[in-house]
Design a protein around this motif. Structure first.
Motif: not given
Length: 288
Positions: A210-234
């Protein structure tokens, strides 16, 4: 006579300098007052409410640090705690009277293991309940972990005509395409040339439908964490899973900003305790 003239000249010079000094002082004071009057806070004074949403197995503790930082740095004020019990009843505690600068509502789900669609319905009910008591047309959301998926799913779900519109959305460590140890494996997934993740997990398919139901012109900040342990994950959410929201929202005219944090304080549960993350959230929501 010469001596008298010398004394007269001396007196004139003394009084003349005193007059100059007395005239200079008000000008200096006036200048300082003018500078003081021009000093403006770096953070806005907004009446738009911001809802803070925790994730699976979360509680008020999950968002307490973020909220306290917002109160101290951005002059925000926690006005309400919206508690949703296991049957879906919303209880509001706190005080929100008159004009409050940058009001915050902390959302707490008593059943913190409920599925995404259930938490989405509860979040919509929280927003409606608050709106009935305090009229507002726009709102912000700050979400962590599963709260990110629940929030995005709610935004993709049709609401009533008078439901307020989203202004800014902050997602922290959102498992939009799987969780390590459940349905995802570190370093297994990747992005195709199109930007789509190679492997699509349950959360992604829920949102993609249902992605096309997402409202338009939204301001989105996406914060991503990386452990630096080779897993490329938090530790729980891979970078691919967290970043997959960008492809999900393609074509929706989203003003997308991504911020990455690294090291031990970028671990999944440490992200909401990280002062640098909190500052990034505050600046995104309320900085001029």
């Amino acid at each position: 006579m010469k001596q008298m003239k010398w004394w007269l000249l001396t007196l004139l010079l003394v009084f003349g300098l005193a007059g100059c000094t007395s005239q200079a002082k008000p000008t200096s004071t006036k200048s300082r007052q003018s500078t003081s009057q021009k000093r403006v806070s770096a953070y806005i004074d907004s009446t738009t409410p911001t809802f803070y949403v925790h994730g699976f197995q979360g509680s008020a503790k999950s968002t307490n640090t973020l909220i306290k930082h917002a109160e101290k740095t951005a002059h925000a004020h926690k006005v309400l705690v919206a508690t949703v019990n296991t049957s879906g009843t919303v209880t509001l505690t706190g005080k929100w009277q008159g004009h409050v600068r940058n009001p915050i509502i902390q959302v707490v789900f008593k059943n913190n293991l409920a599925q995404y669609d259930q938490q989405s319905a509860w979040l919509a009910k929280v927003i409606t309940t608050v709106q009935q008591q305090h009229a507002f047309k726009q709102y912000n959301i700050v979400a962590h972990s599963a709260g990110c998926v629940a929030s995005v799913n709610m935004l993709m779900t049709k609401q009533t005509a008078d439901f307020p519109s989203i202004n800014k959305l902050v997602t922290i460590a959102g498992p939009f395409d799987g969780v390590v140890g459940e349905d995802d494996v570190a370093n297994q997934n990747s992005f195709l040339a199109s930007g789509q993740p190679k492997y699509l997990h349950a959360a992604y398919e829920l949102l993609a439908a249902k992605r096309t139901n997402f409202p338009t012109h939204v301001h989105l900040l996406n914060i991503v964490g990386t452990l630096n342990d080779g897993s490329h994950s938090d530790s729980l959410v891979t970078n691919v899973s967290a970043r997959s929201i960008k492809y999900l929202l393609r074509g929706r005219s989203v003003d997308y900003t991504e911020k990455d944090f690294y090291g031990k304080h970028a671990q999944h549960s440490q992200l909401h305790e990280n002062a640098h993350v909190a500052l990034a959230v505050d600046r995104y929501l309320w900085h001029r």
